[in-house]
Write an enzyme that holds these catalytic residues in place. Structure first.
Site, PDB file in Angstrom:
ATOM      1  N   ASN A   1      45.613  47.360  65.378  1.00  9.29           N
ATOM      2  CA  ASN A   1      45.443  48.955  65.063  1.00  9.29           C
ATOM      3  C   ASN A   1      46.638  49.374  65.371  1.00  9.29           C
ATOM      4  OD1 ASN A   1      45.214  48.942  67.806  1.00  9.29           O
ATOM      5  ND2 ASN A   1      44.985  50.605  68.753  1.00  9.29           N
TER       6      ASN A   1
ATOM      7  N   CYS B   1      34.759  53.608  66.364  1.00 12.85           N
ATOM      8  CA  CYS B   1      34.976  54.886  65.713  1.00 12.85           C
ATOM      9  C   CYS B   1      33.795  54.936  64.757  1.00 12.85           C
ATOM     10  CB  CYS B   1      36.656  55.412  65.335  1.00 12.85           C
ATOM     11  SG  CYS B   1      37.376  54.792  63.486  1.00 12.85           S
TER      12      CYS B   1
ATOM     13  N   CYS C   1      35.667  52.853  61.215  1.00  9.58           N
ATOM     14  CA  CYS C   1      35.036  51.668  61.560  1.00  9.58           C
ATOM     15  C   CYS C   1      33.490  51.084  61.230  1.00  9.58           C
ATOM     16  CB  CYS C   1      35.894  51.107  62.638  1.00  9.58           C
ATOM     17  SG  CYS C   1      37.699  51.773  62.737  1.00  9.58           S
TER      18      CYS C   1
ATOM     19  N   GLU D   1      39.300  47.076  63.215  1.00 13.49           N
ATOM     20  CA  GLU D   1      38.207  46.810  62.679  1.00 13.49           C
ATOM     21  C   GLU D   1      38.603  47.307  61.125  1.00 13.49           C
ATOM     22  OE1 GLU D   1      36.586  49.068  66.075  1.00 13.49           O
ATOM     23  OE2 GLU D   1      38.809  49.370  65.403  1.00 13.49           O
TER      24      GLU D   1
END
Length: 139
Positions: free
Chosen positions: A51, A95, A98, A64
């Site tokens: 991230n 999330c 993703c 991701e």
């Protein structure tokens, strides 16, 4: 689009290791919540991502999506599995954005969740995103 695909124990261990290594490179000055992801593609290629946060929060990129977009750049189109790792005791969970990006490249890939103790939970994309919308609806 695809059927349920299994991966070997060795592939799973490599994915977990790569996801754990990926979170070490996360740029998380705001949340302090590093996440790493490693994706396994039908070709056998493994592509990782972490991230990357931004002061304009909406521009943050999850691990991701970082991994999937990088793989797409290299021509990958059929996802077999993804490992998502964090250094905390709680298990990660992708999330909604993703989940939808993963769905673009697979209807039912394996999803491996890894916490900071190295414990794993496995699930499937179809469980995380039931009754999903994908590219086949647009063709």
């Amino acid at each position: 689009m695809d059927s349920v695909q299994e991966i070997s124990r060795e592939q799973m261990e490599i994915l977990i290791h790569e996801a754990q290594e990926a979170y070490k490179n996360a740029y998380v000055p705001y949340s302090h919540y590093p996440v790493g992801a490693a994706t396994l593609w039908e070709s056998g290629r493994i592509v990782s991502g972490c991230n990357v946060e931004n002061a304009s929060y909406g521009l943050t990129l999850c691990a991701e999506r970082n991994a999937v977009f990088h793989a797409a750049f290299h021509g990958e189109r059929r996802l077999k599995a993804v490992a998502i790792a964090v250094p905390t005791e709680a298990f990660p969970s992708p999330c909604g954005a993703c989940r939808q990006v993963l769905r673009e490249f697979s209807q039912d890939s394996l999803v491996i969740l890894v916490n900071g103790k190295g414990q794993t939970k496995t699930t499937r994309l179809s469980v995380l995103l039931p009754d999903s919308f994908g590219p086949e609806f647009l063709g």
